[in-house]
Design a protein around this motif. Structure first.
Motif, PDB file in Angstrom:
ATOM      1  N   SER A   1       1.714  21.952  -3.450  1.00 44.63           N
ATOM      2  CA  SER A   1       0.693  22.998  -3.314  1.00 44.63           C
ATOM      3  C   SER A   1      -0.693  22.562  -3.780  1.00 44.63           C
ATOM      4  N   SER A   2      -0.763  21.661  -4.757  1.00 44.47           N
ATOM      5  CA  SER A   2      -2.066  21.236  -5.271  1.00 44.47           C
ATOM      6  C   SER A   2      -2.830  20.350  -4.293  1.00 44.47           C
ATOM      7  N   VAL A   3      -2.113  19.721  -3.363  1.00 42.59           N
ATOM      8  CA  VAL A   3      -2.769  18.885  -2.349  1.00 42.59           C
ATOM      9  C   VAL A   3      -3.279  19.804  -1.242  1.00 42.59           C
ATOM     10  N   LYS A   4      -4.585  19.916  -1.121  1.00 45.95           N
ATOM     11  CA  LYS A   4      -5.205  20.849  -0.181  1.00 45.95           C
ATOM     12  C   LYS A   4      -5.596  20.199   1.144  1.00 45.95           C
ATOM     13  N   GLU A   5      -5.872  18.914   1.123  1.00 48.13           N
ATOM     14  CA  GLU A   5      -6.293  18.242   2.351  1.00 48.13           C
ATOM     15  C   GLU A   5      -5.886  16.772   2.289  1.00 48.13           C
ATOM     16  N   ILE A   6      -5.651  16.204   3.462  1.00 47.08           N
ATOM     17  CA  ILE A   6      -5.221  14.809   3.567  1.00 47.08           C
ATOM     18  C   ILE A   6      -6.101  14.101   4.588  1.00 47.08           C
ATOM     19  N   VAL A   7      -6.547  12.900   4.227  1.00 54.08           N
ATOM     20  CA  VAL A   7      -7.260  12.032   5.162  1.00 54.08           C
ATOM     21  C   VAL A   7      -6.454  10.749   5.286  1.00 54.08           C
ATOM     22  N   VAL A   8      -6.104  10.393   6.506  1.00 55.11           N
ATOM     23  CA  VAL A   8      -5.367   9.152   6.754  1.00 55.11           C
ATOM     24  C   VAL A   8      -6.335   8.143   7.346  1.00 55.11           C
ATOM     25  N   VAL A   9      -6.339   6.943   6.795  1.00 54.10           N
ATOM     26  CA  VAL A   9      -7.187   5.880   7.340  1.00 54.10           C
ATOM     27  C   VAL A   9      -6.271   4.818   7.924  1.00 54.10           C
ATOM     28  N   THR A  10      -6.547   4.412   9.161  1.00 59.53           N
ATOM     29  CA  THR A  10      -5.685   3.476   9.866  1.00 59.53           C
ATOM     30  C   THR A  10      -6.536   2.604  10.785  1.00 59.53           C
TER      31      THR A  10
ATOM     32  N   GLY B   1     -10.191   2.312   9.764  1.00 62.55           N
ATOM     33  CA  GLY B   1     -10.353   1.490   8.578  1.00 62.55           C
ATOM     34  C   GLY B   1     -11.351   0.371   8.780  1.00 62.55           C
ATOM     35  N   GLY B   2     -11.587  -0.369   7.689  1.00 58.08           N
ATOM     36  CA  GLY B   2     -12.534  -1.475   7.734  1.00 58.08           C
ATOM     37  C   GLY B   2     -11.856  -2.810   7.540  1.00 58.08           C
ATOM     38  N   ALA B   3     -12.657  -3.826   7.242  1.00 51.37           N
ATOM     39  CA  ALA B   3     -12.141  -5.185   7.104  1.00 51.37           C
ATOM     40  C   ALA B   3     -11.220  -5.327   5.906  1.00 51.37           C
ATOM     41  N   GLU B   4     -11.529  -4.618   4.819  1.00 52.55           N
ATOM     42  CA  GLU B   4     -10.722  -4.657   3.605  1.00 52.55           C
ATOM     43  C   GLU B   4     -10.249  -3.246   3.263  1.00 52.55           C
ATOM     44  N   ARG B   5      -9.219  -3.155   2.436  1.00 48.14           N
ATOM     45  CA  ARG B   5      -8.723  -1.849   2.010  1.00 48.14           C
ATOM     46  C   ARG B   5      -9.846  -1.020   1.387  1.00 48.14           C
TER      47      ARG B   5
ATOM     48  N   ASN C   1     -13.004  -1.040   2.033  1.00 49.36           N
ATOM     49  CA  ASN C   1     -13.853  -0.491   3.085  1.00 49.36           C
ATOM     50  C   ASN C   1     -13.177   0.698   3.761  1.00 49.36           C
ATOM     51  N   SER C   2     -11.865   0.596   3.930  1.00 44.92           N
ATOM     52  CA  SER C   2     -11.112   1.670   4.576  1.00 44.92           C
ATOM     53  C   SER C   2     -11.127   2.938   3.743  1.00 44.92           C
ATOM     54  N   VAL C   3     -10.851   2.798   2.446  1.00 44.51           N
ATOM     55  CA  VAL C   3     -10.841   3.965   1.566  1.00 44.51           C
ATOM     56  C   VAL C   3     -12.229   4.584   1.491  1.00 44.51           C
ATOM     57  N   HIS C   4     -13.237   3.734   1.428  1.00 45.78           N
ATOM     58  CA  HIS C   4     -14.613   4.247   1.364  1.00 45.78           C
ATOM     59  C   HIS C   4     -14.924   5.109   2.581  1.00 45.78           C
ATOM     60  N   SER C   5     -14.471   4.691   3.741  1.00 42.99           N
ATOM     61  CA  SER C   5     -14.690   5.480   4.952  1.00 42.99           C
ATOM     62  C   SER C   5     -14.002   6.833   4.857  1.00 42.99           C
ATOM     63  N   ALA C   6     -12.798   6.840   4.286  1.00 45.47           N
ATOM     64  CA  ALA C   6     -12.036   8.083   4.173  1.00 45.47           C
ATOM     65  C   ALA C   6     -12.648   9.047   3.166  1.00 45.47           C
ATOM     66  N   LEU C   7     -13.262   8.513   2.121  1.00 50.00           N
ATOM     67  CA  LEU C   7     -13.828   9.356   1.068  1.00 50.00           C
ATOM     68  C   LEU C   7     -14.918  10.286   1.588  1.00 50.00           C
ATOM     69  N   LYS C   8     -15.565   9.900   2.659  1.00 51.42           N
ATOM     70  CA  LYS C   8     -16.647  10.706   3.214  1.00 51.42           C
ATOM     71  C   LYS C   8     -16.143  12.053   3.724  1.00 51.42           C
ATOM     72  N   TYR C   9     -14.851  12.147   3.966  1.00 51.20           N
ATOM     73  CA  TYR C   9     -14.264  13.381   4.483  1.00 51.20           C
ATOM     74  C   TYR C   9     -13.674  14.257   3.370  1.00 51.20           C
ATOM     75  N   CYS C  10     -13.674  13.746   2.139  1.00 51.19           N
ATOM     76  CA  CYS C  10     -13.051  14.451   1.020  1.00 51.19           C
ATOM     77  C   CYS C  10     -14.065  15.293   0.262  1.00 51.19           C
ATOM     78  N   ASP C  11     -13.622  16.445  -0.202  1.00 51.98           N
ATOM     79  CA  ASP C  11     -14.464  17.336  -0.989  1.00 51.98           C
ATOM     80  C   ASP C  11     -14.700  16.728  -2.370  1.00 51.98           C
ATOM     81  N   SER C  12     -15.959  16.485  -2.709  1.00 49.13           N
ATOM     82  CA  SER C  12     -16.297  15.861  -3.992  1.00 49.13           C
ATOM     83  C   SER C  12     -15.886  16.713  -5.191  1.00 49.13           C
ATOM     84  N   LYS C  13     -15.747  18.020  -4.983  1.00 50.33           N
ATOM     85  CA  LYS C  13     -15.368  18.903  -6.078  1.00 50.33           C
ATOM     86  C   LYS C  13     -13.889  18.802  -6.407  1.00 50.33           C
ATOM     87  N   ASN C  14     -13.131  18.243  -5.497  1.00 49.67           N
ATOM     88  CA  ASN C  14     -11.694  18.086  -5.719  1.00 49.67           C
ATOM     89  C   ASN C  14     -11.390  16.844  -6.534  1.00 49.67           C
ATOM     90  N   ILE C  15     -10.178  16.783  -7.044  1.00 47.58           N
ATOM     91  CA  ILE C  15      -9.619  15.519  -7.500  1.00 47.58           C
ATOM     92  C   ILE C  15      -9.252  14.739  -6.247  1.00 47.58           C
TER      93      ILE C  15
END
Length: 231
Positions: A52-61, A87-91, A93-107
């Motif tokens: 329940s605490s997980v409100k949103e999911i971003v998958v990078v591939t 995703g990007g050239a390195e993991r 880079n991939s995570v960084h791309s995904a973070l743009k879709y995540c709510d900064s107020k969340n964990i």
């Protein structure tokens, strides 16, 4: 203080599933390897879907696999996925791309897509830790190392033996306050720093991180030898 007096309750989950699986020798990305009738990355997504605490999911591939991932998410009824991104050239880079879709107020939690034995307790216990100590930037799941570790030089000669009781093998999920994780990634990109995991980027900007003891079966499927854990 990162969290102030407010209680943190909501988690955005990034699942890193952009690997190409060269070391597995499968001929296709290892995140699509099936275990118990499901691709490896789906196992983590199902745990998150039911937490329940997980409100949103971003998958990078991989860019070429975006539609395949979307189809799997649809078939396995993973309704919390808000984006599947390239995703990007390195993991990192991939995570960084995904973070743009995540709510900064969340964990924000980051999970390896080929670590299929994710447990819901990791999310709950990480939130408990972060709520009990607002000076912490994050929590990393890990286990004590079992073997004695040797540090060697370029010629293979041993130069040091660290105290084993001080050593932890870091796993995922790695769970952070959203704003500081995004800041850490931005700083790393701006300075050309490539870390070994998410935690190393937060450590670099002086974020305090605590270990949450995980499980030895929370393994990352990386080589052919790891397949025995799926039997």
């Amino acid at each position: 203080m990162y969290g102030g007096d407010s209680k943190v309750e909501n988690i955005s989950l990034v699942v890193a599933a952009a690997g190409v699986g060269k070391r597995m020798g499968l001929g296709y990305p290892k995140q699509f390897l099936e275990y118990e009738g499901k691709p490896l990355f789906i196992h983590s997504l199902q745990v998150a879907q039911e937490t329940s605490s997980v409100k949103e999911i971003v998958v990078v591939t991989g860019k070429e696999n975006i539609d395949i991932v979307k189809e799997h998410c649809k078939n396995f009824e993973i309704h919390k996925v808000i984006a599947v991104v390239a995703g990007g050239a390195e993991r990192q880079n991939s995570v960084h791309s995904a973070l743009k879709y995540c709510d900064s107020k969340n964990i924000i939690a980051v999970q390896d897509g080929v670590r299929p034995f994710l447990k819901a307790r990791y999310f709950k216990e990480a939130l408990d830790i972060l709520n009990s100590d607002t000076s912490l930037a994050g929590v990393v799941v890990g286990v004590p190392v079992k073997d004695t570790i040797k540090i060697i030089d370029s010629s293979g000669q041993i130069v040091d033996t660290p105290v084993r009781s001080h050593l932890i093998a870091a796993q995922t999920p790695q769970i952070f306050r959203g704003e500081i994780l995004k800041t850490a990634y931005e700083d790393a990109e701006n300075n050309g720093f490539l870390g070994t995991d998410d935690s190393s980027l937060v450590e670099r900007i002086q974020g305090k991180i605590k270990i949450l003891l995980g499980d030895y079966d929370n393994i990352k499927i990386t080589t052919q030898e790891d397949l025995k854990f799926l039997k």
